[in-house]
Scaffold this active site. Structure first.
Site, PDB file in Angstrom:
ATOM      1  N   GLY A   1      52.011  40.340  39.013  1.00 14.48           N
ATOM      2  CA  GLY A   1      52.897  40.173  39.400  1.00 14.48           C
ATOM      3  C   GLY A   1      54.626  41.152  39.739  1.00 14.48           C
ATOM      4  N   CYS A  19      34.738  50.227  28.735  1.00 14.18           N
ATOM      5  CA  CYS A  19      33.500  49.175  27.950  1.00 14.18           C
ATOM      6  C   CYS A  19      33.878  48.327  26.611  1.00 14.18           C
ATOM      7  CB  CYS A  19      32.251  49.972  27.977  1.00 14.18           C
ATOM      8  SG  CYS A  19      32.194  51.229  26.811  1.00 14.18           S
TER       9      CYS A  19
HETATM   10  P1  NAD Z   1      48.873  40.677  40.983  1.00 14.59           P
HETATM   11  O1  NAD Z   1      50.123  40.475  41.515  1.00 14.59           O
HETATM   12  O2  NAD Z   1      48.679  42.280  41.232  1.00 14.59           O
HETATM   13  O3  NAD Z   1      48.184  40.295  42.478  1.00 14.59           O
HETATM   14  C1  NAD Z   1      48.135  38.589  42.754  1.00 14.59           C
HETATM   15  C2  NAD Z   1      47.119  38.404  44.255  1.00 14.59           C
HETATM   16  O4  NAD Z   1      47.630  37.539  44.991  1.00 14.59           O
HETATM   17  C3  NAD Z   1      49.174  39.253  45.589  1.00 14.59           C
HETATM   18  O5  NAD Z   1      47.467  40.380  46.141  1.00 14.59           O
HETATM   19  C4  NAD Z   1      49.185  37.975  46.183  1.00 14.59           C
HETATM   20  O6  NAD Z   1      48.988  39.161  47.540  1.00 14.59           O
HETATM   21  C5  NAD Z   1      47.872  37.779  45.569  1.00 14.59           C
HETATM   22  N1  NAD Z   1      48.520  35.799  46.610  1.00 14.59           N
HETATM   23  C6  NAD Z   1      49.325  35.665  46.288  1.00 14.59           C
HETATM   24  N2  NAD Z   1      49.441  34.204  46.409  1.00 14.59           N
HETATM   25  C7  NAD Z   1      48.893  33.946  47.238  1.00 14.59           C
HETATM   26  C8  NAD Z   1      47.803  32.921  47.606  1.00 14.59           C
HETATM   27  N3  NAD Z   1      48.530  31.126  48.082  1.00 14.59           N
HETATM   28  N4  NAD Z   1      46.753  32.695  48.883  1.00 14.59           N
HETATM   29  C9  NAD Z   1      46.396  34.325  48.343  1.00 14.59           C
HETATM   30  N5  NAD Z   1      46.377  35.101  48.050  1.00 14.59           N
HETATM   31  C10 NAD Z   1      47.667  35.465  47.225  1.00 14.59           C
HETATM   32  O7  NAD Z   1      48.097  40.055  40.045  1.00 14.59           O
HETATM   33  P2  NAD Z   1      47.164  40.281  39.482  1.00 14.59           P
HETATM   34  O8  NAD Z   1      47.113  41.706  38.510  1.00 14.59           O
HETATM   35  O9  NAD Z   1      45.700  40.531  40.527  1.00 14.59           O
HETATM   36  O10 NAD Z   1      46.722  39.197  38.170  1.00 14.59           O
HETATM   37  C11 NAD Z   1      46.153  38.048  39.005  1.00 14.59           C
HETATM   38  C12 NAD Z   1      46.435  37.139  37.673  1.00 14.59           C
HETATM   39  O11 NAD Z   1      45.062  37.068  37.011  1.00 14.59           O
HETATM   40  C13 NAD Z   1      47.834  36.616  37.475  1.00 14.59           C
HETATM   41  O12 NAD Z   1      48.299  35.633  37.213  1.00 14.59           O
HETATM   42  C14 NAD Z   1      47.444  37.775  35.822  1.00 14.59           C
HETATM   43  O13 NAD Z   1      48.258  36.975  35.170  1.00 14.59           O
HETATM   44  C15 NAD Z   1      45.975  37.475  35.528  1.00 14.59           C
HETATM   45  N6  NAD Z   1      45.800  37.598  34.961  1.00 14.59           N
HETATM   46  C16 NAD Z   1      44.631  37.226  34.110  1.00 14.59           C
HETATM   47  C17 NAD Z   1      43.161  38.324  33.812  1.00 14.59           C
HETATM   48  C18 NAD Z   1      41.686  38.240  33.316  1.00 14.59           C
HETATM   49  O14 NAD Z   1      41.641  38.648  32.509  1.00 14.59           O
HETATM   50  N7  NAD Z   1      41.205  37.013  33.457  1.00 14.59           N
HETATM   51  C19 NAD Z   1      44.356  39.416  33.438  1.00 14.59           C
HETATM   52  C20 NAD Z   1      45.135  39.872  33.492  1.00 14.59           C
HETATM   53  C21 NAD Z   1      45.709  39.634  34.448  1.00 14.59           C
END
Ligand code: NAD
Length: 554
Positions: free
Chosen positions: A51, A408
């Site tokens: 984000g 890793c």
């Molecule tokens: P980012 O903002 O780089 O990417 C999000 C993507 O979602 C963008 O490409 C955007 O275009 C797309 N998007 C937004 N709304 C959409 C919709 N309605 N339909 C389809 N696509 C849509 O974020 P990121 O770095 O990829 O992180 C994604 C999420 O995962 C965040 O909420 C982040 O906090 C969370 N996260 C998860 C982990 C984990 O380990 N699981 C780790 C860090 C972050």
């Protein structure tokens, strides 16, 4: 600052330094590396990933951090307050060179509305996890975690492989972009919905995604064909998940596994509501933020409801740490928490062993240095087959972004061995410059996040946030090179507190001592946290490692 603002940032390479020591130089290079266009999602806005996760508050602050790091003495510590360098103090050579606090708010004020007001006033910034603590290494960072997660899904549900299985997900951003490759590395088929076609192209260019199919029928046909043939392939579908997930459910297409990694944690800056083009969404965001948030939440409710629909029809469904469930609930979908988060479902057993996303980068910029560390890790842990598979696949499939780096998952009792070995490599000149070692904040003992890392803790301690603070204090006391405490990473403001720590293997005896202490203690507090919560495997690990936990047996 206008000229500097438009400069492309790239970390310096090689063994010459512009700071007064390698601790400072490592922080400088990693800050710059976070903003390398190969690494950052929107470097012009200082946004690294997740984000609006930023590396510095604004360009003026960025350049002030750079110049301060360049003059910082070996017994001084720079304080960074939400991306702005605010003070330098005389400390001592063993103290961290940089201490960072990002996005923290007093709990009663800790919501997005207040945060944004303060951000608009120029008083804070959103640091996500590794964005504001300068150890984001591009999509590889999450690739290993995502690989581990999908491997655990495969192990628990599909006999150890995703071959012949379709995994549906959304979001191909900085983190989410790792999903397609993680699925194909587990031999499965990935269907990935992404609203921004440029992100799809970017993932194809970097080798994380195989194909793009624009029409939904074509994409489903391609996925079904690959499923039948047991062919690992990843397919990007341009579109909005709040429309495409329900459409797939409606036509009776049930994937084998379903998750999501859109930026749902941020209903204003991250998630695109259904029915809007990217431009339309950005206009609405400016003109009527309240309506934007309401529309985004309504869309998330539909998106999440479709996921529950898939689950009810047999799909293995899990939340991927972006708070989609929480926002969908606010959007009116009561049953949003019907499926579990990925940590209680798959990752907690690893956390009980202090295992988490350990990573390092070659400050030289030379890929040969990472090859040397890869070899070292393979030699150190010959009995770990999964680790060896990962390193071999990563070597073949992961293209470096910015400074060459490797991740890793290593646990307590393992990480310090790797760190000491890297320090030996630096001392012997087998790598051409020091190696900086760090980790994600998503780790065993460094985060309190009831919708993610600490969801459904055995003793109900999900919201206890003492642990990440103790973690940061412990790493500071242990001699880390820089330490950070953040709020709101992963799942959003008000929902998490977490900490990060880095240490530099510079080949000196002091470097070895720092590396040994930090990399022994940091994962061990993860074991302690889980032992305290009553997890039997963590208690066993604590005994095996000889941790001194005064109330372990009470
Ligand atoms: P980012 O903002 O780089 O990417 C999000 C993507 O979602 C963008 O490409 C955007 O275009 C797309 N998007 C937004 N709304 C959409 C919709 N309605 N339909 C389809 N696509 C849509 O974020 P990121 O770095 O990829 O992180 C994604 C999420 O995962 C965040 O909420 C982040 O906090 C969370 N996260 C998860 C982990 C984990 O380990 N699981 C780790 C860090 C972050």
């Amino acid at each position: 600052m206008t000229d500097e603002k438009t400069t492309t940032i790239r970390a310096p390479r090689g063994a010459e330094i512009s700071c007064r020591g390698w601790q400072q130089e490592a922080a400088l290079r990693m800050l710059m590396n976070n903003l390398d266009p190969e690494v950052a999602e929107r470097p012009e806005d200082l946004v690294v990933y997740g984000g609006t996760g930023k590396a510095a508050r604004n360009w003026e602050s960025f350049w002030a951090i750079v110049s301060t790091l360049r003059r910082l003495a070996d017994d001084e510590t720079l304080l960074v307050q939400s991306g702005k360098p605010v003070a330098v103090f005389r400390t001592n050579p063993w103290a961290p060179r940089v201490l960072i606090a990002n996005s923290l708010l007093v709990p009663d004020w800790a919501d997005w509305e207040t945060f944004r007001e303060l951000e608009r006033a120029g008083l804070t910034m959103y640091g996500q996890m590794t964005a504001g603590s300068w150890i984001y290494i591009g999509t590889q960072g999450i690739l290993q975690g995502t690989y581990e997660t999908f491997a655990a899904v495969a192990e628990q549900k599909f006999g150890g492989t995703l071959q012949g299985r379709v995994c549906l997900t959304a979001g191909l951003g900085g983190m989410g972009g790792a999903q397609p490759l993680a699925v194909t590395m587990n031999e499965g088929v990935a269907l990935c919905v992404e609203v921004d076609p440029r992100r799809i192209e970017r993932r194809i260019e970097t080798g994380y995604l195989d194909e793009r199919v624009d029409d939904l029928d074509g994409a489903v046909r391609r996925a079904e064909e690959a499923k039948r043939n047991g062919e690992p392939v990843s397919i990007g579908i341009p579109g909005n998940a709040a429309e495409i997930f329900p459409a797939l459910l409606e036509r009776g297409f049930i994937p084998d596994a379903v998750t999501d990694q859109t930026s749902a944690h941020d209903p204003l800056g991250g998630y695109i509501p259904a029915g809007y083009s990217l431009e339309g969404a950005s206009e609405l965001r400016e003109s009527d933020p309240e309506r934007y948030v309401a529309e985004a939440r309504r869309s998330m409710a539909r998106h999440c409801a479709a996921m529950v629909g898939f689950m009810r029809r047999g799909a293995e469904t899990f939340d991927y740490g972006n708070n989609l469930r929480g926002e969908a609930k606010l959007g009116g979908f009561k049953d949003a928490f019907a499926y579990p988060g990925f940590v209680p479902a798959y990752i907690r057993p690893l956390f009980c062993e202090g295992k988490g996303p350990f990573r390092w980068a070659a400050l030289s910029g030379d890929p040969q240095d990472i090859a040397a560390t890869d070899e070292a890790v393979l030699e150190l842990f010959p009995e770990d087959g999964k680790l060896a598979r990962w390193i071999h696949q990563a070597r073949e499939k992961v293209r470096f972004q910015g400074l060459p780096a490797r991740i890793c998952w290593l646990g307590a009792g393992e990480r310090h061995k790797a760190g000491l070995r890297f320090n030996e490599l630096a001392a012997a000149g087998e790598v051409s410059a020091p190696i900086v070692i760090g980790r994600d904040h998503l780790d065993a003992g460094s985060v309190a996040s009831p919708y993610r890392e600490t969801e459904a803790m055995a003793d109900g301690s999900d919201a206890i946030a003492d642990w990440p603070i103790l973690n940061a204090l412990l790493n500071t006391a242990s001699g880390a090179s820089w330490v950070a405490v953040h709020h709101g990473g992963g799942v959003g403001i008000g929902k998490s507190i977490h900490a990060g720590a880095q240490v530099v293997a510079d080949g000196t005896a002091e470097g070895a001592a720092r590396v040994e202490r930090v990399l022994t203690n940091d994962p061990a507090i993860g074991v302690a946290r889980h032992a305290d919560a009553g997890y039997a495997p963590a208690r066993e690990a604590a005994r095996r490692l000889g941790l001194d936990l005064p109330m372990l047996d009470r």
